[in-house]
Design a protein around this motif. Structure first.
Motif, PDB file in Angstrom:
ATOM      1  N   LEU A  11      14.256  67.975  87.323  1.00 16.86           N
ATOM      2  CA  LEU A  11      15.589  68.387  86.898  1.00 16.86           C
ATOM      3  C   LEU A  11      15.539  69.105  85.556  1.00 16.86           C
ATOM      4  O   LEU A  11      16.284  70.062  85.321  1.00 16.86           O
ATOM      5  N   ILE A  12      14.655  68.641  84.671  1.00 21.99           N
ATOM      6  CA  ILE A  12      14.498  69.343  83.400  1.00 21.99           C
ATOM      7  C   ILE A  12      13.955  70.747  83.658  1.00 21.99           C
ATOM      8  O   ILE A  12      14.362  71.726  83.028  1.00 21.99           O
ATOM      9  N   ASN A  52      16.573  76.615  82.522  1.00 25.71           N
ATOM     10  CA  ASN A  52      16.957  78.015  82.681  1.00 25.71           C
ATOM     11  C   ASN A  52      15.802  78.995  82.802  1.00 25.71           C
ATOM     12  O   ASN A  52      15.755  80.002  82.107  1.00 25.71           O
ATOM     13  N   PRO A  53      14.832  78.735  83.683  1.00 25.27           N
ATOM     14  CA  PRO A  53      13.819  79.768  83.897  1.00 25.27           C
ATOM     15  C   PRO A  53      14.336  80.795  84.891  1.00 25.27           C
ATOM     16  O   PRO A  53      15.509  80.785  85.251  1.00 25.27           O
ATOM     17  N   SER A  54      13.468  81.662  85.322  1.00 22.68           N
ATOM     18  CA  SER A  54      13.816  82.635  86.337  1.00 22.68           C
ATOM     19  C   SER A  54      14.048  81.905  87.663  1.00 22.68           C
ATOM     20  O   SER A  54      13.466  80.860  87.901  1.00 22.68           O
ATOM     21  N   TYR A 109      13.094  81.894  90.711  1.00 19.83           N
ATOM     22  CA  TYR A 109      11.990  81.408  91.551  1.00 19.83           C
ATOM     23  C   TYR A 109      11.498  80.065  91.061  1.00 19.83           C
ATOM     24  O   TYR A 109      11.269  79.141  91.836  1.00 19.83           O
ATOM     25  N   PHE A 110      11.308  79.974  89.748  1.00 25.27           N
ATOM     26  CA  PHE A 110      10.732  78.753  89.194  1.00 25.27           C
ATOM     27  C   PHE A 110      11.730  77.617  89.251  1.00 25.27           C
ATOM     28  O   PHE A 110      11.376  76.460  89.474  1.00 25.27           O
ATOM     29  N   ALA A 111      12.989  77.957  89.070  1.00 24.11           N
ATOM     30  CA  ALA A 111      14.005  76.921  89.184  1.00 24.11           C
ATOM     31  C   ALA A 111      14.069  76.383  90.604  1.00 24.11           C
ATOM     32  O   ALA A 111      14.242  75.187  90.833  1.00 24.11           O
ATOM     33  N   ALA A 112      13.881  77.289  91.576  1.00 23.67           N
ATOM     34  CA  ALA A 112      13.873  76.835  92.968  1.00 23.67           C
ATOM     35  C   ALA A 112      12.679  75.933  93.226  1.00 23.67           C
ATOM     36  O   ALA A 112      12.776  74.962  93.991  1.00 23.67           O
ATOM     37  N   LEU A 113      11.541  76.251  92.576  1.00 25.79           N
ATOM     38  CA  LEU A 113      10.383  75.371  92.737  1.00 25.79           C
ATOM     39  C   LEU A 113      10.692  73.976  92.207  1.00 25.79           C
ATOM     40  O   LEU A 113      10.401  72.954  92.846  1.00 25.79           O
ATOM     41  N   GLY A 114      11.314  73.936  91.009  1.00 21.22           N
ATOM     42  CA  GLY A 114      11.687  72.642  90.445  1.00 21.22           C
ATOM     43  C   GLY A 114      12.646  71.899  91.353  1.00 21.22           C
ATOM     44  O   GLY A 114      12.565  70.680  91.536  1.00 21.22           O
ATOM     45  N   LEU A 115      13.574  72.655  91.943  1.00 25.49           N
ATOM     46  CA  LEU A 115      14.555  72.033  92.821  1.00 25.49           C
ATOM     47  C   LEU A 115      13.898  71.454  94.053  1.00 25.49           C
ATOM     48  O   LEU A 115      14.257  70.369  94.526  1.00 25.49           O
ATOM     49  N   TYR A 164      14.243  74.894  75.622  1.00 20.18           N
ATOM     50  CA  TYR A 164      15.141  74.043  76.395  1.00 20.18           C
ATOM     51  C   TYR A 164      14.423  72.818  76.911  1.00 20.18           C
ATOM     52  O   TYR A 164      14.957  71.706  76.881  1.00 20.18           O
ATOM     53  N   VAL A 165      13.170  73.021  77.388  1.00 23.37           N
ATOM     54  CA  VAL A 165      12.424  71.885  77.942  1.00 23.37           C
ATOM     55  C   VAL A 165      12.211  70.836  76.854  1.00 23.37           C
ATOM     56  O   VAL A 165      12.429  69.632  77.070  1.00 23.37           O
TER      57      VAL A 165
END
Lengths: 167, 345
Positions: free
Chosen positions: A15-16, A21-23, A25-31, A89-90
Motif C-alpha cells: 500500500l505504501i 505516487n509512482p508511475s 505501471y509501478f503502482a499497479a504492481l504494488g496493487l 513519499y515512501v
C-alpha cells in the motif's frame, strides 16, 4: 500466526508502494502484490471463497482494465520508487507507520483469534442472503451494469473517440 | 443523443433517486447514489467539447470519492453497531457520513467542484444537477439528522451561505452564479436540519421551485453571461419583467415566496437560542441578494420607462411554456399561503 504477520507487513508495504505516487505501471504492481497478500489474509481467516472472488474480480477484471488505460498514458521517463519525488513519499509513509505503531499498538489481539480458528458457518450466511432476500438488489445491479455499458458507449461515441491511441 | 440512450439514462436517474428514497439499508442507498452519478455522465457530455468532458470528469471524480467515503462510513457503522439500518446510525462515524453527503451536495468547504462543473455543461443538464441530484443525498441526511452533532451542521451551513454569497459576487457567467446560489441555499437547508427537518424540507421545496424557474428562464432566453441579459427584454418582455422579480425571490425578499423559508428558519433558530447564527445567516443572504440584484438590474432596469425606439424580435415566441409559467407564478406569489405550505410538511 507467522503467515498473518508476514501477510500484514507485505500488505502495508504494497500500500505504501501504491500511495507514494509512482508511475501507474509501478503502482499497479504494488496493487497486485497488495491484493494477492490481502487474499492470503482472507484465507487465513477462513474465507477462502471470498478470497478467490476478490482475486478474480479485482485482479482479473479491474486491474486488467486499468492496465489497458495506463498503457494509453505511457510516458518515456516513468518515476519509480528510486526517483526522489516518490522515495520521499515512501520515507514519509514509513515514518508515519513507525510513529503510529509506537503510539497506538498495545496488543496483538487481532491475531490471537486465528490460532485454533474453526470455520464458523454462521458468519457466511450473509453472502447467500444476497441471492435470497437481496434478489431484487441483484436485479438492480444487473441493470446498472447495462447502464454502465451504455454510458461508456455514449462517452466514446463518435468519430475518432472510441479507439485506442494510434501511437 | 439517441432517444433510446436518453430514455435509459433518464430512467436510471429516476431509479437511482427512488432507490435511495425508499431504502432502509445503507448499501442500497449507496447503490442509488452511484446509479445517479453514472447515469448523468453521458447527459453532461452530450455536446462533446473539452469543457463538458472536463466538467463530467470532475463531477465523476468528486462524486465517486464521496460515495467511497459514504460506503466506508456505512460499513464502519455496520461493524460498530451490527446493523445496516439507516435511521439507527449512532456510531462515531456519523460525522464522516455527513461530510461525504456534503461533498455530494456541494456544501462548503467541499463546494469547489460545483461552479466548474456547472459552467461546463448545458443549462438544462445543470438544472438536473442542481435539483434532482440534490434530492437523494438530502433524503439520507434528513434520515440521520438527529444523530449528527448540531455544531457540524451549523458550521457547514454558515460556511455555505457565506461562501455562496461571496463567491458569486465576482462572477459574470450565469451558470456559475446559479452554482453559488445553490451552495448558499443548501447552506440554509442544512443549518436548520437538526432542529426541524420539516423546515429543511420546506426550504428545499421552495428552493426547487425558484431554481427551476430561473434555470428554465435562462434556458429560454439563451444568454450565458450578464452582458447578454440586457438583450432579453426584446426576446420576451414578460420573462424579463417577471424573472427580475423571481431573482429577488431567490434572494429572499418579502413579499415574494423566497422570504418564507428564510423567515421560518430564522424564527426557529432564534427559538433554539441560536440568535447569532440566525443573524450571520441573514447577513450572508445579503451577499447573495447583491448579485441577484445585479442580474435583475441587467434584465429589466436598463431600459428607460418610455417608448423605446427598438422593436421586439421578429421571431418572438408569444407564449411562455406552461411549466415555466407555473413555476414563475409559484415563485412570486406563494407567500400568503405560508400556513398551508407549513401544514403540508
Amino acid at each position: 500466526m507467522v503467515m498473518m504477520i508476514v501477510f500484514s507487513v507485505m500488505f502495508l508495504i504494497s500500500l505504501i508502494a501504491v500511495a507514494s505516487n509512482p508511475s501507474p505501471y509501478f503502482a499497479a504492481l504494488g496493487l497486485m502484490i497488495g491484493a494477492g497478500v490481502g487474499c492470503g489474509m482472507l484465507t487465513q481467516f477462513g474465507m477462502t471463497f471470498l478470497s478467490m472472488i476478490l482475486f478474480l474480480i479485482y485482479l482479473g477484471g479491474m486491474l486488467v482494465v486499468f492496465a489497458y488505460s495506463a498503457a494509453l498514458a505511457a510516458e518515456p521517463y516513468p518515476s519509480a520508487w528510486g526517483s526522489l519525488e516518490v522515495f520521499s513519499y515512501v520515507v514519509g509513509y514509513l515514518m508515519l507507520v513507525v510513529v503510529m505503531w509506537m503510539l497506538l499498538v498495545n496488543d496483538f489481539g487481532a491475531f490471537d483469534e486465528i490460532e485454533g480458528c474453526v470455520m464458523s458457518v454462521r458468519r457466511y450466511v450473509g453472502v447467500s442472503e444476497m441471492y435470497n432476500a437481496g434478489g431484487y438488489m441483484l436485479l438492480v445491479a444487473g441493470w446498472v451494469l447495462l447502464v454502465a455499458l451504455l454510458v461508456v458507449l455514449e462517452l466514446t461515441r463518435g468519430f475518432g473517440r472510441g479507439c485506442l491511441r494510434a501511437v | 443523443m439517441s432517444p433510446y440512450i436518453l430514455f435509459v439514462m433518464l430512467s436510471s436517474l429516476g431509479l437511482g433517486t427512488t432507490l435511495t428514497f425508499t431504502s432502509s439499508h445503507w448499501l442500497l442507498a449507496w447503490m442509488g447514489l452511484e446509479i445517479n452519478t453514472l447515469a448523468i455522465i453521458p447527459l453532461m457530455t452530450n455536446k462533446h467539447h473539452p469543457r463538458a468532458v472536463e466538467a463530467a470528469t470532475k463531477y465523476f471524480l468528486t462524486q465517486a470519492a464521496a460515495a467511497a467515503i459514504l460506503l466506508f462510513a456505512s460499513i464502519y457503522n455496520a461493524w460498530y453497531s451490527g446493523q445496516w439500518f439507516i435511521q439507527d446510525m449512532s456510531s462515531p462515524v456519523s460525522t464522516l457520513m455527513t461530510l461525504a453527503i456534503a461533498i455530494k451536495l456541494g456544501i462548503a468547504p467541499m463546494h469547489f467542484w460545483l461552479p466548474e462543473v456547472m459552467q461546463g455543461i448545458s443549462i438544462s443538464t445543470g438544472l438536473i444537477l442542481v435539483t434532482w441530484q440534490k434530492l437523494a443525498p438530502l433524503a439520507l441526511l434528513m434520515q440521520i439528522s438527529h444523530n449528527i452533532k448540531p455544531e457540524l451542521l451549523i458550521i457547514l451551513g454558515l460556511m455555505s451561505t457565506i461562501i455562496g454569497g461571496w463567491g458569486g459576487l465576482n462572477q459574470t457567467q450565469i451558470r456559475k452564479i446559479m452554482a453559488y446560489s445553490s451552495i448558499a441555499h443548501l447552506g440554509w437547508i442544512i443549518s436548520i436540519l437538526h432542529f426541524m427537518p420539516a423546515l429543511a424540507m420546506i426550504n428545499l421545496f421552495i428552493y426547487l421551485i425558484m431554481t427551476i424557474t430561473m434555470f428554465m428562464t435562462f434556458n429560454l432566453l439563451n444568454s450565458p453571461t450578464i452582458n447578454t441579459l440586457a438583450m432579453n427584454w426584446s426576446k420576451s418582455p414578460i420573462l424579463a419583467a417577471t424573472s427580475a422579480l423571481a431573482l429577488l425571490s431567490l434572494g429572499g425578499l418579502p413579499p415574494l415566496t423566497g422570504f418564507m423559508p428564510k423567515w421560518l428558519i430564522i424564527q426557529e433558530l432564534t427559538n433554539q437560542e441560536l440568535a447569532p447564527t440566525a443573524t450571520l445567516l441573514a447577513l450572508s443572504a445579503l451577499l447573495s441578494l447583491f448579485f441577484y440584484l445585479r442580474l435583475s438590474y441587467s434584465l429589466s432596469l436598463t431600459i428607460m420607462p418610455n417608448t423605446h425606439p427598438q422593436t421586439l424580435n421578429w421571431n418572438m415566441k408569444t407564449t411562455t411554456p406552461l411549466p415555466l409559467s407555473l413555476m414563475m407564478m409559484m415563485t412570486l406569489t406563494m407567500l400568503p399561503i405560508t400556513p398551508t405550505i407549513i401544514s403540508l410538511f
